[in-house]
Structure formats: structure tokens, C-alpha cells
Design an enzyme around this catalytic site. Structure first.
Site, short mmCIF file in Angstrom:
data_model
loop_
_atom_site.label_atom_id
_atom_site.label_comp_id
_atom_site.label_asym_id
_atom_site.label_seq_id
_atom_site.Cartn_x
_atom_site.Cartn_y
_atom_site.Cartn_z
N GLY A 161 0.83 -1.19 0.00
CA GLY A 161 0.00 0.00 0.00
C GLY A 161 0.88 1.25 0.00
NE ARG A 162 -2.85 6.71 0.94
CZ ARG A 162 -4.02 6.27 1.42
NH1 ARG A 162 -4.02 5.37 2.40
NH2 ARG A 162 -5.16 6.71 0.94
CB ILE A 163 3.43 2.26 4.65
CG1 ILE A 163 2.65 3.36 5.36
CG2 ILE A 163 4.73 1.97 5.40
CD1 ILE A 163 2.12 2.96 6.73
NE ARG A 183 -6.56 -6.67 0.81
CZ ARG A 183 -7.61 -5.99 1.23
NH1 ARG A 183 -8.68 -6.64 1.68
NH2 ARG A 183 -7.63 -4.68 1.22
CB THR A 243 6.94 -0.36 10.91
OG1 THR A 243 6.79 -0.52 9.50
CG2 THR A 243 8.41 -0.34 11.29
NE ARG A 245 -2.55 -1.35 14.53
CZ ARG A 245 -2.20 -0.11 14.25
NH1 ARG A 245 -0.91 0.15 14.00
NH2 ARG A 245 -3.09 0.85 14.22
CD GLU A 274 2.01 -1.87 20.22
OE1 GLU A 274 1.62 -0.72 20.52
OE2 GLU A 274 2.45 -2.15 19.10
CG HIS A 295 3.19 1.64 18.16
ND1 HIS A 295 2.09 0.84 18.29
CD2 HIS A 295 3.01 2.31 16.98
CE1 HIS A 295 1.29 0.99 17.26
NE2 HIS A 295 1.83 1.88 16.44
N GLY A 297 6.90 4.50 14.98
CA GLY A 297 7.07 4.62 13.54
C GLY A 297 6.53 5.91 12.95
#
Length: 333
Positions: A161-163, A183, A243, A245, A274, A295, A297
Site C-alpha cells: 500500500g502507501r507505506i 492482496r 512497523t 501491527r 501492546e 511503537h 514509527g
């Protein structure tokens, strides 16, 4: 949609940047969390009973049980964050509650941190940082603190995706060969720009990579996507970075494999439970075998401000009777 004749009651569950909170107070009847501690279940129940708009974060579990306690005025959950795995979007929709998020604004920051973790693990940066302050350095040696070169290695991105795409652009500049599983296959111009190789089989990709980065969202379909079976497919000299989940990786299996030398290392910014971190992972970090971050990022001043701006835009648009720009639907997850 709700009428806009009165200022909506907006409950914010965590402390946000001062500029964001100030603007929200100017625009809405805003209830802030000055102490900046996670709300208890009872406090969240009180919030959904009194609010027109709830602004939660990843530390809040907005599940069906909580939503069943919502008051008649709650019509919008404007999440401060991109991931909405802590919100039961289907249950919210069933109760006529709109859910929004803040996509896009944390892309570059998270990609930066992912690349930093790749370098930190491969070049043993966390170990090196401790050496001088702890007075353990005896001087340069040709065979001491040897890491691994990343140029020329294969990077497998799980979730393009974007990241994932932003990471690929950075990694390409470092001379890494880009591979990905997603996907859906990304558009051909993006593949060509990144010189990326698509794998429809995650298993096949994992078995061939030097570095694997997890950048997909957490959904029921991606829970333990990197299971014990899949982790065993990876080469013993490979490293893994997450980075996204924590729930996407079987942490117990990951720890066991690194302890046994079946994986070379890991860099984790997120964890399955977490803020509790698996003690085996903590022990491995103390031994210098993995790198753990709390956490952080997306933790830049710019990102947090931009996230707040998106929350405000979503609330104002909704209150004006229009569809908010960042609406989340179950079909999107």
C-alpha cells in the site's frame, strides 16, 4: 447526518498536540484527556454515552460490547490514526455510526522508520550505540561488530500500500532488489518505477528473501499471517522487520526461531499485546539479537499535527451534512 445547530460534544481519549487540541476547543464542545493515560472500560463507556463524536486512538478498544452502550447522539468515531483494527467498524455501521481515519499523513514517517530498522538490524546499530557509553570499546578491529551489507540484497514487502511503496522507493535507493506480496497486484507503472517483482504466493516469496518487511494492515485475514509455518520458510540468514501491527507475526514462534539461530534477526516497532512486550523478545534485545522500538514509527511532530488536522476536517465535514473524506467501510478492510 446530525444537525449542525449546536457545537457537537467531542470526546478525545488521549492527549493530542497543543495546536490540535486548541483548534478542536475553538470549533467543538471538546472534552480532553489532560492526564494522557488510556481510558478505562468504564471511562470509555461514559464517553460513548455522552459524546456526539468520539476521537479514539490505537490504545482504545472500541468493540461491539462498548458500542452497545453508546448514547443516541454518538454518530461519528473520528479515529486519530490510520489503522482501525481496534474499532469494530461493522458494529458501528450497524448502529448508524460513521467511522473515519487519518490515512496518508504517516506514510513517509513510517517508511523512514522501517528503513531505519532494516539498517539497525543489518548493521547492528543498537548494539553499537551501547558500546561507548558503557565503556566497552577497546578500539577498531577488522573482525569486530560485523554486520551485513544491504546493497544487492532482496527485500520482500508484505503489503504494497502507501507505506509499502514508500519503503520500496527508499530501499531501491539503497540498492535493494524489490519484491512484494499484496492482496492485489499494484498498477504496472508503479511496478516499473520500483522495478518490483510481484509474488502471488507469500510462501514462495518468503523462502527467497534476505529481508522481509511487514507493511499490511491488521485484519482477521492477516492475524498471524506470518505464522510459525511461514516463518520456517525463511532463510536462516534472513531478517524481518515489522512497523505495521504486532498481531500479524506469531511472536512466540519468531522468538523461538531467533533463539535457535533459525533467523538472523528482527526489528520490531509493534507488538501483539501492546504495551506488554513478550519477555523472550526483551531478552533477545538485551542480547543484541533483535531491535525493539516503542511503537514510534509515525512519531513525528509533523505527522501528529497532520493527523489532528484530518480528524478536524472529518468532524467538520460530517457535521455540515456531507460524507467525510476519510470514511472507513467494512468492505475496505
Amino acid at each position: 447526518m446530525m444537525p449542525s445547530r449546536k457545537r457537537p460534544v467531542v470526546v478525545v481519549t488521549r492527549r493530542l498536540p497543543n495546536a490540535v487540541e486548541t483548534r478542536m476547543r475553538e470549533l467543538f464542545d471538546t472534552r480532553l484527556n489532560i492526564e494522557d493515560r488510556p481510558m478505562t472500560a468504564a471511562e470509555l463507556a461514559e464517553a460513548v454515552q455522552s459524546a456526539d463524536v468520539l476521537v479514539p486512538t490505537v490504545t482504545d478498544q472500541i468493540n461491539a460490547s462498548l458500542l452497545a452502550q453508546a448514547g443516541p447522539n454518538l454518530r461519528l468515531i473520528a479515529n486519530f490514526g490510520n489503522g482501525v483494527d481496534h474499532i469494530d467498524v461493522q458494529a458501528a455501521l450497524a448502529r448508524g455510526i460513521t467511522v473515519t481515519n487519518t490515512p496518508g499523513v504517516l506514510t513517509e514517517d513510517t517508511a523512514d522508520m522501517t528503513m531505519a530498522l532494516v539498517l539497525a538490524v543489518a548493521r547492528r546499530l543498537a548494539e553499537g550505540i551501547r558500546i561507548i557509553p558503557e565503556d566497552e570499546w577497546a578500539g577498531w578491529s577488522p573482525t569486530w561488530m560485523l554486520g551485513r551489507r544491504i546493497t544487492g540484497k532482496r527485500l520482500g514487502i508484505v503489503g504494497m500500500g502507501r507505506i509499502g511503496q514508500a519503503l520500496a522507493r527508499r530501499a531501491k535507493a539503497f540498492g535493494l532488489s524489490i519484491h512484494y506480496h499484496n492482496r492485489r497486484r499494484v498498477a504496472l507503472p508503479i511496478e516499473e518505477e520500483l522495478e518490483a517483482t510481484y509474488w502471488d504466493s507469500l510462501d514462495q516469496m518468503l523462502a527467497r528473501m534476505d529481508i522481509v518487511s511487514v507493511n499490511c494492515p491488521h485484519t482477521p485475514a492477516t492475524y498471524h499471517l506470518l505464522s510459525a509455518r511461514r516463518l520456517k520458510l525463511m532463510r536462516p540468514d534472513a531478517i524481518i522487520v515489522n512497523t505495521a501491527r504486532g498481531e500479524i507475526i506469531d511472536e512466540t514462534a519468531l522468538a523461538r526461531m531467533i533463539e535457535a539461530g533459525d533467523l538472523a534477526g528482527a526489528g520490531l516497532d509493534v507488538f501483539e499485546h501492546e504495551p506488554t512486550v513478550n519477555p523472550r523478545l526483551v531478552k533477545l534485545a538485551r542480547q543484541g539479537k533483535i531491535v525493539l522500538l516503542p511503537h514510534m514509527g509515525s512519531a513525528t511532530e509533523e505527522s501528529r499535527f497532520d493527523m489532528g488536522e484530518k480528524v478536524i476536517v472529518n468532524i467538520r465535514t460530517f457535521m455540515d451534512g456531507h460524507r467525510p473524506p476519510d470514511r472507513v467501510l467494512p468492505s475496505m478492510l
